[in-house]
Design a protein around this motif. Structure first.
Motif, PDB file in Angstrom:
ATOM      1  N   ALA A 195       0.813  -1.238  -0.103  1.00 49.38           N
ATOM      2  CA  ALA A 195      -0.176   0.049   0.010  1.00 49.38           C
ATOM      3  C   ALA A 195       1.019   1.034  -0.010  1.00 49.38           C
ATOM      4  CB  ALA A 195      -0.983  -0.138   1.050  1.00 49.38           C
ATOM      5  N   LEU A 196       1.991   1.154   0.749  1.00 49.77           N
ATOM      6  CA  LEU A 196       2.731   2.341   1.089  1.00 49.77           C
ATOM      7  C   LEU A 196       3.539   2.643  -0.671  1.00 49.77           C
ATOM      8  CD1 LEU A 196       4.403   2.349   4.298  1.00 49.77           C
ATOM      9  CD2 LEU A 196       2.476   3.663   3.666  1.00 49.77           C
ATOM     10  N   ARG A 197       3.914   1.486  -1.093  1.00 50.35           N
ATOM     11  CA  ARG A 197       4.434   1.579  -2.415  1.00 50.35           C
ATOM     12  C   ARG A 197       3.719   2.313  -3.587  1.00 50.35           C
ATOM     13  NH1 ARG A 197       7.199  -3.374  -1.270  1.00 50.35           N
ATOM     14  NH2 ARG A 197       5.544  -4.467  -2.369  1.00 50.35           N
ATOM     15  N   ALA A 198       2.542   1.640  -3.208  1.00 47.68           N
ATOM     16  CA  ALA A 198       1.444   2.298  -4.371  1.00 47.68           C
ATOM     17  C   ALA A 198       1.021   3.721  -4.176  1.00 47.68           C
ATOM     18  CB  ALA A 198       0.285   1.423  -4.264  1.00 47.68           C
ATOM     19  N   ALA A 199       1.152   4.006  -2.855  1.00 46.57           N
ATOM     20  CA  ALA A 199       0.759   5.469  -2.556  1.00 46.57           C
ATOM     21  C   ALA A 199       1.826   6.419  -2.928  1.00 46.57           C
ATOM     22  CB  ALA A 199       0.486   5.634  -0.911  1.00 46.57           C
ATOM     23  N   LEU A 200       3.383   6.262  -3.004  1.00 47.11           N
ATOM     24  CA  LEU A 200       4.060   6.968  -3.171  1.00 47.11           C
ATOM     25  C   LEU A 200       4.028   8.138  -4.199  1.00 47.11           C
ATOM     26  CD1 LEU A 200       7.415   4.723  -2.276  1.00 47.11           C
ATOM     27  CD2 LEU A 200       6.461   6.619  -1.110  1.00 47.11           C
ATOM     28  N   VAL A 201       3.790   7.587  -5.539  1.00 51.91           N
ATOM     29  CA  VAL A 201       3.595   8.456  -6.735  1.00 51.91           C
ATOM     30  C   VAL A 201       2.480   9.309  -6.544  1.00 51.91           C
ATOM     31  CG1 VAL A 201       3.065   8.393  -9.214  1.00 51.91           C
ATOM     32  CG2 VAL A 201       4.783   6.738  -8.252  1.00 51.91           C
ATOM     33  N   PRO A 202       1.312   8.682  -6.044  1.00 53.77           N
ATOM     34  CA  PRO A 202       0.068   9.697  -6.020  1.00 53.77           C
ATOM     35  C   PRO A 202       0.474  10.857  -4.978  1.00 53.77           C
ATOM     36  CG  PRO A 202      -0.775   7.695  -5.605  1.00 53.77           C
ATOM     37  CD  PRO A 202       0.391   7.395  -6.149  1.00 53.77           C
ATOM     38  N   MET A 203       0.952  10.557  -3.771  1.00 50.54           N
ATOM     39  CA  MET A 203       1.309  11.313  -2.693  1.00 50.54           C
ATOM     40  C   MET A 203       2.547  12.467  -3.308  1.00 50.54           C
ATOM     41  SD  MET A 203       1.754   8.953   0.562  1.00 50.54           S
ATOM     42  CE  MET A 203       2.327  10.073   1.539  1.00 50.54           C
ATOM     43  N   ALA A 204       3.510  12.039  -3.915  1.00 45.71           N
ATOM     44  CA  ALA A 204       4.209  13.010  -4.655  1.00 45.71           C
ATOM     45  C   ALA A 204       3.529  13.810  -5.546  1.00 45.71           C
ATOM     46  CB  ALA A 204       5.428  12.094  -5.431  1.00 45.71           C
ATOM     47  N   ALA A 205       2.853  13.389  -6.365  1.00 46.71           N
ATOM     48  CA  ALA A 205       2.148  14.356  -7.396  1.00 46.71           C
ATOM     49  C   ALA A 205       1.101  15.084  -6.711  1.00 46.71           C
ATOM     50  CB  ALA A 205       1.334  13.420  -8.340  1.00 46.71           C
ATOM     51  N   THR A 206       0.377  14.830  -5.730  1.00 44.87           N
ATOM     52  CA  THR A 206      -0.284  15.916  -4.874  1.00 44.87           C
ATOM     53  C   THR A 206       0.457  17.134  -4.337  1.00 44.87           C
ATOM     54  OG1 THR A 206      -1.988  14.180  -4.250  1.00 44.87           O
ATOM     55  CG2 THR A 206      -2.032  15.853  -2.982  1.00 44.87           C
ATOM     56  N   LEU A 207       1.681  16.483  -3.737  1.00 45.16           N
ATOM     57  CA  LEU A 207       2.615  17.664  -3.241  1.00 45.16           C
ATOM     58  C   LEU A 207       3.067  18.388  -4.242  1.00 45.16           C
ATOM     59  CD1 LEU A 207       4.351  18.659  -1.002  1.00 45.16           C
ATOM     60  CD2 LEU A 207       5.942  17.043  -1.421  1.00 45.16           C
ATOM     61  N   VAL A 208       3.430  18.231  -5.436  1.00 44.37           N
ATOM     62  CA  VAL A 208       4.190  18.704  -6.555  1.00 44.37           C
ATOM     63  C   VAL A 208       3.122  20.069  -7.196  1.00 44.37           C
ATOM     64  CG1 VAL A 208       4.649  18.598  -9.036  1.00 44.37           C
ATOM     65  CG2 VAL A 208       5.836  17.088  -7.205  1.00 44.37           C
ATOM     66  N   PHE A 209       1.670  19.199  -7.154  1.00 40.84           N
ATOM     67  CA  PHE A 209       0.941  20.112  -7.970  1.00 40.84           C
ATOM     68  C   PHE A 209       0.212  21.300  -6.898  1.00 40.84           C
ATOM     69  CE2 PHE A 209       0.534  17.162 -11.167  1.00 40.84           C
ATOM     70  CZ  PHE A 209       0.597  17.888 -12.506  1.00 40.84           C
ATOM     71  N   VAL A 210       0.100  20.874  -5.448  1.00 47.62           N
ATOM     72  CA  VAL A 210      -0.321  21.872  -4.653  1.00 47.62           C
ATOM     73  C   VAL A 210       0.832  23.190  -4.484  1.00 47.62           C
ATOM     74  CG1 VAL A 210      -1.113  22.404  -2.174  1.00 47.62           C
ATOM     75  CG2 VAL A 210      -1.763  20.308  -3.380  1.00 47.62           C
ATOM     76  N   GLU A 211       1.865  22.737  -4.225  1.00 48.65           N
ATOM     77  CA  GLU A 211       3.087  23.517  -4.330  1.00 48.65           C
ATOM     78  C   GLU A 211       3.063  24.315  -5.591  1.00 48.65           C
ATOM     79  OE1 GLU A 211       4.686  24.195  -1.591  1.00 48.65           O
ATOM     80  OE2 GLU A 211       5.594  22.388  -0.729  1.00 48.65           O
ATOM     81  N   PHE A 212       2.828  23.624  -6.755  1.00 50.20           N
ATOM     82  CA  PHE A 212       2.839  24.542  -8.102  1.00 50.20           C
ATOM     83  C   PHE A 212       1.572  25.612  -7.815  1.00 50.20           C
ATOM     84  CE2 PHE A 212       1.853  23.432 -12.720  1.00 50.20           C
ATOM     85  CZ  PHE A 212       2.035  24.995 -13.000  1.00 50.20           C
ATOM     86  N   ALA A 213       0.478  25.267  -7.436  1.00 53.17           N
ATOM     87  CA  ALA A 213      -0.663  26.196  -7.403  1.00 53.17           C
ATOM     88  C   ALA A 213      -0.141  27.476  -6.351  1.00 53.17           C
ATOM     89  CB  ALA A 213      -1.762  25.358  -6.746  1.00 53.17           C
ATOM     90  N   ALA A 214       0.426  27.050  -5.144  1.00 57.37           N
ATOM     91  CA  ALA A 214       0.873  27.894  -4.354  1.00 57.37           C
ATOM     92  C   ALA A 214       1.601  28.871  -4.778  1.00 57.37           C
ATOM     93  CB  ALA A 214       1.163  27.424  -2.834  1.00 57.37           C
ATOM     94  N   PHE A 215       2.859  28.388  -5.559  1.00 51.78           N
ATOM     95  CA  PHE A 215       3.732  29.253  -6.246  1.00 51.78           C
ATOM     96  C   PHE A 215       3.242  30.247  -7.295  1.00 51.78           C
ATOM     97  CE2 PHE A 215       7.278  25.696  -5.316  1.00 51.78           C
ATOM     98  CZ  PHE A 215       7.223  26.221  -3.849  1.00 51.78           C
TER      99      PHE A 215
END
Length: 491
Positions: free
Chosen positions: A340-360
């Protein structure tokens, strides 16, 4: 030149996504990096090294973005753990109501699939819906397209994670945005039925006037339940509780006539029932609701999206996953957790990246500039692009979180001078971006694989595209009516 510079992150990301040569995460990383550079450049001239004030501001914005993203990231990891633990226990699949295939198809598409998607997210609803549909003898292509209806409540998918992020990005409450989005579903859901009727007709299932009237009534009732749940219970339960209640009302009378059927239902659903009960109790049942609102509340940024651990969906998803795993051998349970943690890594990373993108982008002023430029080009018709932009972002990213992160600030900027209420604009973005995630190539490929088809993505896409078009057109009608009423002084 200034506008082109500030829009470079968004345009670059969209081009990368449209090329289908890079992943969502890679495109987001490129966009986030460009957005960070434009934010720094907006604080200091390009020919001068950024001073400490600019760097401090950038660090604060990055921290705020990471904190907003963590609300979603924790639910992603916990939701996948919950789903993997549920599967590992080998809980039997739901029986198909073969005596009434048409009703069974409706239940799979609009109740069971959306229920699973709302509680877990990430396309799980599609897997569950097609597990029911593929055993009904339907043509595989039509079955795959019908399974995509499981995504119509994607605005509440994974406990409303994308809607939560959208609300936090624009500084409104999750309840406000969830309730406004639920109101729009009363328009959107009935407009999807002609597409549904056409698909089941091509499968040889007929719809008389009585059946169609019942379909409309059930979906309007579903929209009402979603609104009530968002407004008076908890917005993260909007999809799961509403579809669960309606599923019991629709299928309950038949199950009550069979003790075995009722026992099998409880054996399948008790983890979901426990999850919903825990989330409701921590919000609505005094004095527990008072304690959970005060204890273990994390607020590192002074009022920016405080996180009450005892109320957060991720906490209860993990607790119930632990209960499910407790009956398994330690080695098997460890394998489930690691998977489960391996499967979650990519969507978690994508979420972080896009939220930071929006904030910037918001901090750099790029979103406001784009909105102003589009208004200058399109004039009073600029706001008509709102559902189109939302749907396009959902289709490109395949994620309502990424769609809201990319477009929410831009959408509000578009509506700034149109007279359209900001909350309606945010809700249109949320609903259009969420539902159109079903049209992303990843979802189409998944649907084809689940029904055992190869190289049939084009045929499935042609049958599924009207779902997205019906969504956008129904929301466009709402925008036109409200904007017209504002222009004529009727509201």
């Amino acid at each position: 030149m200034t506008l082109a510079f500030h829009m470079m992150p968004l345009v670059g990301t969209i081009l990368l996504l449209a090329s289908r040569r890079v992943s969502l995460l890679t495109a987001g990383l490129a966009g986030m990096t460009l957005a960070f550079m434009t934010m720094i450049a907006a604080q200091a001239p390009l020919d001068r090294v950024p001073d400490m004030a600019a760097l401090t501001m950038a660090a604060v914005k990055a921290g705020e973005g990471a904190w907003l993203a963590w609300h979603a990231m924790s639910i992603i990891a916990a939701g996948l753990l919950f789903h993997r633990a549920y599967e590992a226990r080998g809980i039997p699949a739901a029986a198909i109501a073969q005596e009434n295939r048409r009703r069974a198809v409706f239940v799979a598409c609009f109740l069971v699939g959306p229920f699973a998607e709302s509680v877990t997210g990430f396309g799980v609803g599609l897997v569950v819906a097609l597990a029911m549909l593929r055993h009904m003898g339907l043509p595989p292509v039509q079955a795959a397209a019908l399974g995509l209806f499981s995504q119509v409540l994607a605005a509440w998918g994974a406990m409303g994670v994308g809607t939560r992020v959208g609300a936090e990005l624009i500084g409104v409450s999750f309840t406000e945005l969830g309730t406004a989005s639920a109101l729009l579903m009363a328009v959107v859901l009935p407009c999807l039925l002609p597409v549904f009727w056409g698909l089941i007709h091509s499968c040889g299932l007929r719809s008389g006037l009585r059946e169609r009237a019942a379909d409309v009534a059930l979906l309007l009732f579903l929209a009402g339940l979603i609104w009530l749940t968002n407004r008076f219970v908890a917005p993260e339960l909007g999809g799961g509780l509403a579809t669960g209640v309606l599923l019991v009302l629709v299928e309950g009378p038949r199950l009550l006539r069979s003790d075995a059927g009722l026992r099998d239902l409880m054996k399948r659903l008790w983890p979901y029932v426990l999850l919903i009960a825990a989330l409701m109790a921590t919000r609505l049942l005094p004095p527990l609701s008072d304690w959970t609102g005060r204890w273990l509340v994390l607020d590192p940024f002074g009022g920016l999206a405080p996180l009450a651990l005892l109320r957060h969906p991720a906490t209860w998803l993990v607790v119930i996953a632990a209960i499910l795993l407790a009956g398994l051998p330690a080695a098997k349970a460890g394998e489930v957790v690691r998977g489960a943690l391996r499967a979650a890594l990519v969507p978690m990373a994508a979420t972080l990246v896009f939220v930071e993108f929006a904030a910037f982008m918001a901090a750099s002023g790029g979103a406001a500039m784009f909105g102003q430029a589009w208004r200058e080009v399109a004039g009073r018709f600029a706001v008509l692009a709102t559902p189109v932009f939302g749907g396009a972002a959902g289709m490109l990213t395949g994620s309502n979180t990424a769609s809201n992160a990319l477009m929410m600030h831009i959408q509000l900027s578009l509506a700034a001078e149109s007279g359209l209420p900001p909350m309606l604009t945010a809700a249109v973005q949320t609903v259009s971006g969420s539902i159109c995630t079903m049209l992303t190539p990843g979802r189409i490929v998944l649907a084809a694989g689940l029904v055992g088809l190869q190289q049939a993505e084009g045929a499935i896409y042609r049958r599924a595209l009207p779902i997205g078009l019906a969504t956008i057109l129904s929301l466009l009608a709402v925008v036109v009516l409200v904007a017209g009423a504002k222009a004529w002084g009727l509201v």
